[in-house]
Design a protein around this motif. Structure first.
Motif, PDB file in Angstrom:
ATOM      1  N   UNK A  85       0.929  -1.267  -0.217  1.00 55.68           N
ATOM      2  CA  UNK A  85       0.181   0.048  -0.032  1.00 55.68           C
ATOM      3  C   UNK A  85       1.042   1.568  -0.096  1.00 55.68           C
ATOM      4  N   UNK A  86       1.724   1.255   0.319  1.00 55.58           N
ATOM      5  CA  UNK A  86       2.640   1.777   0.929  1.00 55.58           C
ATOM      6  C   UNK A  86       3.065   2.540  -0.880  1.00 55.58           C
ATOM      7  N   UNK A  87       3.665   1.187  -1.404  1.00 59.80           N
ATOM      8  CA  UNK A  87       5.172   1.324  -2.436  1.00 59.80           C
ATOM      9  C   UNK A  87       2.801   1.836  -3.454  1.00 59.80           C
ATOM     10  N   UNK A  88       1.869   1.517  -3.068  1.00 61.08           N
ATOM     11  CA  UNK A  88       1.443   2.364  -4.569  1.00 61.08           C
ATOM     12  C   UNK A  88       1.380   3.626  -4.736  1.00 61.08           C
ATOM     13  N   UNK A  89       1.390   4.382  -3.243  1.00 60.46           N
ATOM     14  CA  UNK A  89       1.603   6.164  -3.395  1.00 60.46           C
ATOM     15  C   UNK A  89       2.762   6.205  -3.227  1.00 60.46           C
ATOM     16  N   UNK A  90       4.156   5.924  -3.818  1.00 56.32           N
ATOM     17  CA  UNK A  90       5.064   6.542  -3.457  1.00 56.32           C
ATOM     18  C   UNK A  90       6.090   6.773  -2.470  1.00 56.32           C
ATOM     19  N   UNK A  91       6.067   5.248  -1.541  1.00 54.22           N
ATOM     20  CA  UNK A  91       6.701   5.665  -0.736  1.00 54.22           C
ATOM     21  C   UNK A  91       7.361   3.860  -0.305  1.00 54.22           C
ATOM     22  N   UNK A  92       8.713   3.845  -1.174  1.00 55.65           N
ATOM     23  CA  UNK A  92       9.665   2.488  -0.904  1.00 55.65           C
ATOM     24  C   UNK A  92      10.280   1.757  -0.044  1.00 55.65           C
ATOM     25  N   UNK A  93       9.960   1.466   0.399  1.00 48.82           N
ATOM     26  CA  UNK A  93       9.762   0.353   2.090  1.00 48.82           C
ATOM     27  C   UNK A  93       9.299  -0.870   2.316  1.00 48.82           C
ATOM     28  N   UNK A  94      10.390  -1.480   2.984  1.00 48.01           N
ATOM     29  CA  UNK A  94      10.501  -3.116   3.250  1.00 48.01           C
ATOM     30  C   UNK A  94       9.796  -2.542   4.582  1.00 48.01           C
ATOM     31  N   UNK A  95       9.151  -4.049   4.731  1.00 49.10           N
ATOM     32  CA  UNK A  95       8.018  -4.300   5.882  1.00 49.10           C
ATOM     33  C   UNK A  95       8.821  -4.488   7.334  1.00 49.10           C
ATOM     34  N   UNK A  96      10.433  -4.430   6.897  1.00 52.76           N
ATOM     35  CA  UNK A  96      11.152  -3.224   8.910  1.00 52.76           C
ATOM     36  C   UNK A  96      11.120  -2.454   8.932  1.00 52.76           C
TER      37      UNK A  96
END
Length: 407
Positions: A85-96
């Motif tokens: 969901x974060x990737x969908x709004x431009x926040x590329x991250x990992x579960x950590x």
């Protein structure tokens, strides 16, 4: 009998009852039309989806894990869903980079605890979310007004140092803010990031209402802009606080923080010391419902709340006297009203309840310096269009009387 006040910590003197929580008691009075509680309409909760989620969890192979202690970071499948969901709004991250909290209110408390020493300064908007002030107050800070123009970094730094501390963070609600309903523009978001870089402080982005956009183009979150500047989330200074309370169900108390790993690691240690972990079974239920129903649920509540916002804006335009003005939010749950000069919101509320049977929140509660006496917050989330028309008509009559008396 123990004289309790002399053994309480100094921070206890900063604790105050929430005016909003007290006003929520009025919701149980059938003769009151309430625009006070900034809460979602329970009729819109996906109750059947949650019944199915809990049944599947308890009747399947997950039952033992659902009832057991769990990791402090949060339920892994929920964090993985949030990563997407974060990737969908431009926040590329990992579960950590994702940490599950007991509602986003716990996140604010932890962040205040993490950053604030007594006499440090927190930058907040004027007005700001009352719950943030309550969370931060326990750590004995001072406040300075986070503006978007006409303040130099040095002016913030000098004032903080004169008070005996340092500027520690900037806090703001980026979309359809509680209490104003206003959205921080793209230019203002960039300006906050630049100020934070100059002061070398983090930005706490409260994104509780981000999914409740009715119209207009979505704006990049502050964290997404920070990642675009920095190249990776590990180089950012923005801490993103989200919640399922306004979209799925507030009673399950599931929120989350997205940030660089050094911040997440400290928050995990706080969680271990405070309550070990958020409710395992509630996290599982949220994950089940989010995976299957999130977008449909968002569309349902957007449609309903947009109709109620439109009804309230229309009623305000017809019933409020000359001299009153209000925000026109593109989403969220709130409209912020500035009353004519000389009209006090707290005085108005007393008469509103006793004479007109209508409730709202006086705006002064949302100002760190207790200014804003001639303002009030209206929430349209739990009133249908008929109640909105009648309630605003009542409120308009009362404001007209107070305006005449103040003249």
């Amino acid at each position: 009998m123990l004289a309790w006040n002399h053994v309480f910590a100094s921070r206890a003197s900063r604790m105050r009852a929430s005016e909003i929580r007290e006003l929520l008691k009025l919701l149980d009075q059938p003769d009151i039309i309430s625009f006070a509680g900034g809460i979602p309409d329970p009729k819109l909760f996906p109750a059947e989806a949650f019944k199915q989620a809990y049944a599947e969890t308890l009747n399947g192979g997950e039952a033992m894990a659902a009832l057991q202690y769990s990791v402090s970071e949060g339920y892994a499948p929920l964090r993985q869903w949030l990563q997407q969901e974060m990737g969908r709004i431009g926040i590329e991250c990992e579960p950590d980079n994702i940490f599950i909290t007991s509602g986003s209110q716990q996140a604010l408390d932890y962040l205040g605890k993490l950053f604030l020493s007594p006499d440090d300064t927190a930058l907040v908007t004027w007005p700001t979310y009352l719950g943030a002030l309550q969370a931060f107050n326990a750590y004995e800070p001072h406040y300075d007004q986070l503006g978007f123009a006409n303040r130099t970094p040095e002016s913030y730094r000098s004032l903080a140092q004169s008070r005996g501390g340092d500027v520690k963070f900037a806090y703001l609600s980026s979309d359809f803010a509680n209490p104003t309903g206003q959205t921080v523009s793209l230019e203002e978001r960039e300006r906050v990031l630049s100020l934070a870089r100059e002061l070398d402080i983090p930005v706490i982005e409260d994104a509780a209402y981000q999914h409740l956009r009715f119209e207009g183009a979505p704006l990049s979150s502050i964290l997404a802009l920070d990642i675009a500047r920095s190249g990776t989330i590990e180089e950012t200074r923005t801490i993103y606080c989200g919640s399922f309370s306004k979209t799925l169900a507030p009673g399950l108390r599931v929120g989350y923080v997205v940030a660089a790993k050094p911040v997440i690691q400290k928050l995990v240690l706080m969680k271990q010391a405070a309550d070990l972990h958020s409710s395992t079974i509630n996290q599982m239920a949220i994950a089940h419902v989010a995976e299957r129903h999130f977008q449909a649920q968002i569309e349902k509540i957007r449609t309903t709340y947009m109709a109620r916002r439109d009804a309230m804006l229309d009623a305000l335009s017809r019933h409020m006297p000359v001299g009153a003005r209000w925000t026109k939010p593109e989403g969220g749950m709130f409209i912020w009203v500035t009353l004519p000069d000389g009209v006090d919101g707290a005085d108005l509320l007393q008469n509103a309840i006793s004479m007109e049977k209508v409730a709202f929140v006086p705006g002064q509660a949302f100002f760190a310096d207790k200014s804003g006496t001639n303002t009030l917050r209206l929430s349209y989330s739990c009133a249908n269009e008929t109640a909105i028309e009648e309630g605003i008509a009542r409120l308009g009559r009362l404001v007209k009387r107070h305006t005449q008396n103040a003249a």
